[in-house]
Enzyme design. Structure first.
Site, PDB file in Angstrom:
ATOM      1  N   ASN A   1       0.718  -1.165   0.144  1.00 55.14           N
ATOM      2  CA  ASN A   1      -0.189   0.073  -0.042  1.00 55.14           C
ATOM      3  C   ASN A   1       0.899   1.198   0.039  1.00 55.14           C
ATOM      4  OD1 ASN A   1      -2.285   1.378   2.437  1.00 55.14           O
ATOM      5  ND2 ASN A   1      -2.132   1.861   0.429  1.00 55.14           N
TER       6      ASN A   1
ATOM      7  N   GLN B   1      -2.275   6.658  -1.759  1.00 55.21           N
ATOM      8  CA  GLN B   1      -2.430   7.959  -1.040  1.00 55.21           C
ATOM      9  C   GLN B   1      -1.459   8.961  -0.991  1.00 55.21           C
ATOM     10  OE1 GLN B   1      -3.073   4.698   0.686  1.00 55.21           O
ATOM     11  NE2 GLN B   1      -5.452   4.827   0.481  1.00 55.21           N
TER      12      GLN B   1
ATOM     13  N   GLY C   1      -3.885   3.342   8.620  1.00 53.67           N
ATOM     14  CA  GLY C   1      -2.953   2.739   9.173  1.00 53.67           C
ATOM     15  C   GLY C   1      -1.518   2.472   8.746  1.00 53.67           C
ATOM     16  N   ASN C   2      -1.535   1.957   7.237  1.00 55.52           N
ATOM     17  CA  ASN C   2      -0.467   1.774   6.765  1.00 55.52           C
ATOM     18  C   ASN C   2       0.689   3.000   6.678  1.00 55.52           C
ATOM     19  OD1 ASN C   2      -0.708  -1.063   6.357  1.00 55.52           O
ATOM     20  ND2 ASN C   2      -1.821  -0.714   4.407  1.00 55.52           N
TER      21      ASN C   2
ATOM     22  N   ASN D   1     -11.887   5.921  10.355  1.00 58.02           N
ATOM     23  CA  ASN D   1     -12.696   5.774   9.139  1.00 58.02           C
ATOM     24  C   ASN D   1     -13.818   4.773   9.204  1.00 58.02           C
ATOM     25  OD1 ASN D   1     -10.972   3.839   8.700  1.00 58.02           O
ATOM     26  ND2 ASN D   1      -9.839   4.733   6.838  1.00 58.02           N
TER      27      ASN D   1
ATOM     28  N   GLU E   1     -10.934  -0.327  -0.773  1.00 52.34           N
ATOM     29  CA  GLU E   1     -10.705   0.859   0.070  1.00 52.34           C
ATOM     30  C   GLU E   1     -11.343   1.900  -0.801  1.00 52.34           C
ATOM     31  OE1 GLU E   1      -6.891   3.456   2.165  1.00 52.34           O
ATOM     32  OE2 GLU E   1      -6.587   1.369   1.275  1.00 52.34           O
TER      33      GLU E   1
ATOM     34  N   THR F   1      -6.252   0.302   8.414  1.00 52.47           N
ATOM     35  CA  THR F   1      -7.539   0.557   9.291  1.00 52.47           C
ATOM     36  C   THR F   1      -8.439  -0.837   9.015  1.00 52.47           C
ATOM     37  OG1 THR F   1      -8.080   1.780   7.452  1.00 52.47           O
ATOM     38  CG2 THR F   1      -7.270   2.942   9.459  1.00 52.47           C
ATOM     39  N   GLY F   2      -8.425  -1.410   7.784  1.00 46.87           N
ATOM     40  CA  GLY F   2      -9.261  -2.524   7.345  1.00 46.87           C
ATOM     41  C   GLY F   2      -8.811  -3.755   8.254  1.00 46.87           C
TER      42      GLY F   2
END
Length: 269
Positions: free
Chosen positions: A13, A47, A75-76, A149, A200, A211-212
């Site tokens: 990611n 991102q 989170g990543n 989120n 996502e 976060t997932g």
């Protein structure tokens, strides 16, 4: 104006990190974030991460998805920023304050407390967020969790087939989720071990979603499927998640700097 960036990734990611903690940058717009994230004509990333000063924490982390939309948490990216910062820090995000700590091979992040109330996800109307009475065939009865989120989590048999590339955008944009939602499909594949695929919000299918992984582990713990320490295997690799009811979520895993470069801001404005 030449602007430096750091290309980083957590389990594939990937992020373009812009550090404005000690010097101002022009205002980030949706169009600029989208242009920078473009994999053919820009830097290319899932991102764009913008670091800025904070009045309350060590610094602020802002997160822009590949579609240009600004989101609450990643989170990543938090692990990548911990590696870049090089020491423990408290960080302000739109999803709340988080705590970062670099460790050997990556970072550990205190992601805060999960929220389960329907209006904290948020959903369009009130319902129990565990085993929700909704379905998008063949996926049904999900849990909803906000970990900074919004996430919806489906649990399926390990051998079940599904097309998340087709179902993901449908669920993401369903009117039930007024702010959109991240879509997680998980299967238990061992003792305290989950396999996870993620669509996502604003980015699409991803090799990893921190976060997932947090939301999915929390949902699985609440259902009694796993214990309080969970390994979550994503297409990009493994994350370790710890959570006890009423406490904050701890996520640990790798993060890596890939390369550094710079670009002309006006080319992407």
């Amino acid at each position: 104006m030449r602007v430096p960036f750091i290309k980083m990734h957590g389990l594939g990611n990937d992020f373009a990190v812009l550090d404005a903690r000690e010097g101002d940058l022009p205002a980030m717009t949706k169009a600029t974030a989208r242009a920078l994230a473009n994999r053919r004509e820009g830097i290319g990333c899932d991102q764009v991460i913008l670091l800025e000063p904070s009045a309350h924490c060590d610094f602020t982390m802002r997160i822009f998805n590949a579609d240009g939309g600004e989101v609450e948490a990643c989170g990543n990216a938090a692990r990548a920023v911990a590696v870049l910062h090089g020491e423990s820090a408290r960080v302000e995000t739109r999803g709340g304050e988080i705590a970062l700590e670099p460790v050997e091979g990556g970072a550990s992040v205190d992601m805060g407390r999960p929220r389960f109330d329907w209006d904290a996800i948020p959903l369009a109307y009130a319902m129990d967020t565990q085993g929700m009475p909704v379905a998008w065939e063949p996926l049904g009865s999900p849990d909803a969790v906000n970990v900074g989120n919004p996430h919806v989590v489906f649990f399926v048999a390990a051998d079940m087939s599904f097309d998340l590339a087709e179902l993901g955008p449908v669920i993401e944009r369903d009117p039930l989720f007024p702010q959109g939602v991240n879509v997680n499909v998980a299967a238990k594949i061992g003792e305290d071990h989950l396999r996870l695929d993620v669509w996502e919000r604003g980015a699409g299918l991803t090799r990893a979603c921190g976060t997932g992984a947090c939301a999915t582990a929390v949902a699985a713990i609440r259902r009694g499927l796993v214990g309080e320490r969970v390994t979550v295997t994503l297409p990009g690799g493994d994350l370790a998640i710890e959570w006890r009811a009423g406490e904050t979520i701890r996520m640990s895993g790798p993060a890596t700097e890939a390369y550094r470069g710079d670009f002309e801001w006006d080319d992407y404005a």
